[in-house]
Design a protein around this motif. Structure first.
Motif, PDB file in Angstrom:
ATOM      1  N   TRP A 158      22.517  62.033  22.641  1.00 23.67           N
ATOM      2  CA  TRP A 158      23.190  60.957  23.361  1.00 23.67           C
ATOM      3  C   TRP A 158      22.354  59.673  23.286  1.00 23.67           C
ATOM      4  CZ3 TRP A 158      25.932  62.369  28.582  1.00 23.67           C
ATOM      5  CH2 TRP A 158      26.838  63.403  28.358  1.00 23.67           C
ATOM      6  N   GLY A 159      21.050  59.840  23.487  1.00 20.77           N
ATOM      7  CA  GLY A 159      20.171  58.679  23.464  1.00 20.77           C
ATOM      8  C   GLY A 159      20.126  58.018  22.108  1.00 20.77           C
ATOM      9  N   ALA A 160      20.076  58.819  21.044  1.00 15.94           N
ATOM     10  CA  ALA A 160      20.047  58.268  19.689  1.00 15.94           C
ATOM     11  C   ALA A 160      21.337  57.505  19.390  1.00 15.94           C
ATOM     12  CB  ALA A 160      19.848  59.391  18.674  1.00 15.94           C
ATOM     13  N   GLY A 161      22.462  58.050  19.801  1.00 16.17           N
ATOM     14  CA  GLY A 161      23.737  57.363  19.581  1.00 16.17           C
ATOM     15  C   GLY A 161      23.819  56.064  20.355  1.00 16.17           C
ATOM     16  N   LEU A 162      23.323  56.092  21.588  1.00 19.03           N
ATOM     17  CA  LEU A 162      23.343  54.881  22.409  1.00 19.03           C
ATOM     18  C   LEU A 162      22.408  53.821  21.838  1.00 19.03           C
ATOM     19  CD1 LEU A 162      24.587  53.718  24.979  1.00 19.03           C
ATOM     20  CD2 LEU A 162      22.704  54.740  26.283  1.00 19.03           C
ATOM     21  N   ALA A 163      21.270  54.261  21.297  1.00 24.15           N
ATOM     22  CA  ALA A 163      20.330  53.322  20.675  1.00 24.15           C
ATOM     23  C   ALA A 163      20.967  52.629  19.483  1.00 24.15           C
ATOM     24  CB  ALA A 163      19.057  54.054  20.249  1.00 24.15           C
ATOM     25  N   ALA A 164      21.718  53.390  18.675  1.00 25.03           N
ATOM     26  CA  ALA A 164      22.400  52.797  17.522  1.00 25.03           C
ATOM     27  C   ALA A 164      23.469  51.817  17.971  1.00 25.03           C
ATOM     28  CB  ALA A 164      23.019  53.904  16.663  1.00 25.03           C
ATOM     29  N   LEU A 165      24.179  52.164  19.055  1.00 20.11           N
ATOM     30  CA  LEU A 165      25.239  51.293  19.573  1.00 20.11           C
ATOM     31  C   LEU A 165      24.690  49.958  20.048  1.00 20.11           C
ATOM     32  CD1 LEU A 165      28.228  50.920  20.548  1.00 20.11           C
ATOM     33  CD2 LEU A 165      27.484  51.936  22.724  1.00 20.11           C
ATOM     34  N   ILE A 166      23.530  49.992  20.691  1.00 20.30           N
ATOM     35  CA  ILE A 166      22.943  48.785  21.266  1.00 20.30           C
ATOM     36  C   ILE A 166      22.032  48.068  20.281  1.00 20.30           C
ATOM     37  CG2 ILE A 166      21.288  47.957  22.999  1.00 20.30           C
ATOM     38  CD1 ILE A 166      23.972  48.451  24.191  1.00 20.30           C
ATOM     39  N   GLY A 167      21.287  48.829  19.479  1.00 19.12           N
ATOM     40  CA  GLY A 167      20.215  48.263  18.672  1.00 19.12           C
ATOM     41  C   GLY A 167      20.657  47.261  17.634  1.00 19.12           C
ATOM     42  N   ILE A 168      21.630  47.608  16.816  1.00 17.53           N
ATOM     43  CA  ILE A 168      22.042  46.718  15.723  1.00 17.53           C
ATOM     44  C   ILE A 168      22.648  45.413  16.247  1.00 17.53           C
ATOM     45  CG2 ILE A 168      23.541  46.506  13.710  1.00 17.53           C
ATOM     46  CD1 ILE A 168      23.174  49.510  13.261  1.00 17.53           C
ATOM     47  N   ALA A 205      20.930  41.541  15.969  1.00 14.66           N
ATOM     48  CA  ALA A 205      21.695  40.413  15.427  1.00 14.66           C
ATOM     49  C   ALA A 205      21.766  39.282  16.450  1.00 14.66           C
ATOM     50  CB  ALA A 205      23.094  40.869  15.029  1.00 14.66           C
ATOM     51  N   LEU A 206      21.983  39.637  17.727  1.00 14.11           N
ATOM     52  CA  LEU A 206      22.064  38.617  18.778  1.00 14.11           C
ATOM     53  C   LEU A 206      20.751  37.871  18.915  1.00 14.11           C
ATOM     54  CD1 LEU A 206      23.691  37.325  21.103  1.00 14.11           C
ATOM     55  CD2 LEU A 206      22.842  39.158  22.585  1.00 14.11           C
ATOM     56  N   TYR A 207      19.627  38.606  18.813  1.00 13.24           N
ATOM     57  CA  TYR A 207      18.328  37.945  18.917  1.00 13.24           C
ATOM     58  C   TYR A 207      18.132  36.929  17.798  1.00 13.24           C
ATOM     59  CZ  TYR A 207      13.506  36.969  17.911  1.00 13.24           C
ATOM     60  OH  TYR A 207      12.362  36.299  17.598  1.00 13.24           O
ATOM     61  N   PHE A 208      18.393  37.332  16.551  1.00 11.17           N
ATOM     62  CA  PHE A 208      18.154  36.434  15.424  1.00 11.17           C
ATOM     63  C   PHE A 208      19.100  35.229  15.464  1.00 11.17           C
ATOM     64  CE2 PHE A 208      15.792  39.945  13.473  1.00 11.17           C
ATOM     65  CZ  PHE A 208      14.707  39.241  12.976  1.00 11.17           C
ATOM     66  N   ILE A 209      20.329  35.439  15.893  1.00 12.65           N
ATOM     67  CA  ILE A 209      21.255  34.305  16.033  1.00 12.65           C
ATOM     68  C   ILE A 209      20.737  33.340  17.089  1.00 12.65           C
ATOM     69  CG2 ILE A 209      23.570  33.637  16.787  1.00 12.65           C
ATOM     70  CD1 ILE A 209      24.592  36.245  15.529  1.00 12.65           C
ATOM     71  N   GLY A 210      20.315  33.886  18.246  1.00 12.65           N
ATOM     72  CA  GLY A 210      19.776  33.031  19.307  1.00 12.65           C
ATOM     73  C   GLY A 210      18.529  32.296  18.884  1.00 12.65           C
ATOM     74  N   TRP A 211      17.674  32.978  18.108  1.00 13.52           N
ATOM     75  CA  TRP A 211      16.447  32.341  17.626  1.00 13.52           C
ATOM     76  C   TRP A 211      16.774  31.209  16.665  1.00 13.52           C
ATOM     77  CZ3 TRP A 211      13.279  34.203  12.980  1.00 13.52           C
ATOM     78  CH2 TRP A 211      12.106  33.452  12.864  1.00 13.52           C
ATOM     79  N   LYS A 212      17.661  31.456  15.722  1.00 12.96           N
ATOM     80  CA  LYS A 212      18.026  30.425  14.759  1.00 12.96           C
ATOM     81  C   LYS A 212      18.713  29.235  15.427  1.00 12.96           C
ATOM     82  CE  LYS A 212      16.474  32.354  10.995  1.00 12.96           C
ATOM     83  NZ  LYS A 212      15.338  31.737  10.258  1.00 12.96           N
ATOM     84  N   LEU A 213      19.450  29.485  16.509  1.00 12.47           N
ATOM     85  CA  LEU A 213      20.140  28.400  17.212  1.00 12.47           C
ATOM     86  C   LEU A 213      19.231  27.674  18.201  1.00 12.47           C
ATOM     87  CD1 LEU A 213      23.633  30.038  17.929  1.00 12.47           C
ATOM     88  CD2 LEU A 213      23.058  28.333  16.175  1.00 12.47           C
ATOM     89  N   GLY A 214      18.013  28.183  18.372  1.00 13.53           N
ATOM     90  CA  GLY A 214      17.060  27.508  19.243  1.00 13.53           C
ATOM     91  C   GLY A 214      17.098  27.933  20.689  1.00 13.53           C
ATOM     92  N   PHE A 215      17.754  29.069  21.002  1.00 17.47           N
ATOM     93  CA  PHE A 215      17.839  29.536  22.385  1.00 17.47           C
ATOM     94  C   PHE A 215      16.737  30.534  22.726  1.00 17.47           C
ATOM     95  CE2 PHE A 215      22.472  28.690  21.482  1.00 17.47           C
ATOM     96  CZ  PHE A 215      22.519  27.505  22.214  1.00 17.47           C
ATOM     97  N   GLY A 268      17.215  36.310  25.165  1.00 12.49           N
ATOM     98  CA  GLY A 268      16.625  37.521  25.724  1.00 12.49           C
ATOM     99  C   GLY A 268      17.301  37.919  27.019  1.00 12.49           C
ATOM    100  N   PHE A 269      17.639  36.908  27.829  1.00 16.18           N
ATOM    101  CA  PHE A 269      18.341  37.188  29.083  1.00 16.18           C
ATOM    102  C   PHE A 269      19.728  37.752  28.814  1.00 16.18           C
ATOM    103  CE2 PHE A 269      21.444  35.807  32.259  1.00 16.18           C
ATOM    104  CZ  PHE A 269      20.912  36.376  33.411  1.00 16.18           C
ATOM    105  N   VAL A 270      20.488  37.075  27.955  1.00 17.67           N
ATOM    106  CA  VAL A 270      21.869  37.503  27.682  1.00 17.67           C
ATOM    107  C   VAL A 270      21.899  38.884  27.035  1.00 17.67           C
ATOM    108  CG1 VAL A 270      23.961  36.991  26.368  1.00 17.67           C
ATOM    109  CG2 VAL A 270      22.728  35.148  27.529  1.00 17.67           C
TER     110      VAL A 270
END
Length: 268
Positions: free
Chosen positions: A123-133, A137-147, A218-220
């Protein structure tokens, strides 16, 4: 709306734990919550807010500022190792405090999902895959946009104990956060008659708050993670899968970054 969707979006409060009606006891629980988070993750949230404000007041844009999640704490390797291990002990202690207070209040740990089952790993591995990818992507988008600040999961020196410490740190973070923010806090809010969605949102905001030092992204990102993890717990009453998933996410982030830094140009 189907009954399944309704159960996930507007779940009913379970019969246990029982509501606390005595006003003196309710006041004691509220004070307990304030004390627990005033010395653990709530305090971290306040410090993270100050860190973000300090970063915003700098002339350098957020995306050009750096923050390290696992940084050296001493100049000598042996002392640094011991300091890192003490940080892990502190995190595990925070989680143990929340678990202990629930037991003292008459709540069985098995009833909040801390009874181990073998399938919790899957269950944990599946949840990690659901959240991780999506989270990456959200982190890198936020970083590139300056947030976001440029986050370095590890700046520890290349020693034999680095992967061990990073793995232990990943577990410590996971255990402290999931036990306190999900198992402890949501149980206490249920006893205070908070609605499931209200308690879920409050816990998710708290989770996001102590990641503010990473920037708005990071907050979002952690707010969303808190909503997903909290709802999974509310619907399944299983806490270990969340700890497993969180540990996997942090191990991949901490150890993976340490191994790939310098080999991938796009890593901050």
């Amino acid at each position: 709306m189907t009954s399944l969707a309704r159960d996930w979006l507007r779940p009913e409060r379970p019969d246990l734990p029982e509501l606390v009606g005595d006003e003196a006891e309710r006041r004691r629980i509220k004070i307990e919550i304030l004390i627990v988070f005033g010395i653990t993750l709530g305090l971290s949230g306040a410090r993270s807010l100050l860190s973000l404000l300090d970063s915003l007041l700098q002339p350098t844009p957020l995306s050009q500022q750096h923050v390290a999640l696992n940084a050296p704490q001493a100049a000598l390797n042996l002392i640094d190792l011991l300091a890192q291990l003490l940080s892990v002990v502190q995190l595990v202690g925070w989680g143990a405090l929340g678990a202990y207070l629930l037991v003292r209040a008459g709540v069985r740990l098995r009833s909040v999902g801390l009874g181990w089952r073998g399938r919790d790993v899957l269950w944990g591995a599946g949840l990690a895959a659901l959240i991780g990818i999506p989270g990456l992507a959200l982190y890198f988008i936020g970083w590139k946009l300056g947030f976001n600040l440029a986050v370095s999961p590890s700046t520890l020196s290349d020693t034999w104990w680095r992967p061990v410490v990073l793995t232990l740190s990943a577990f410590g973070n996971a255990f402290a956060e999931e036990v306190l923010v999900v198992g402890y806090l949501l149980t206490r809010l249920r006893q205070l008659a908070f609605r499931e969605n209200t308690g879920l949102f409050a816990a998710a905001v708290l989770r996001g708050s102590y990641h503010l030092y990473q920037g708005f992204g990071g907050f979002v990102g952690n707010l969303i993670m808190g909503l997903v993890f909290g709802r999974v717990w509310q619907r399944t009453n299983r806490l270990w899968p969340l700890v497993v998933a969180h540990t996997i996410l942090d191990v991949v982030s901490f150890v993976g970054y340490a191994l790939l830094k310098g080999h991938l140009s796009w890593l901050p």
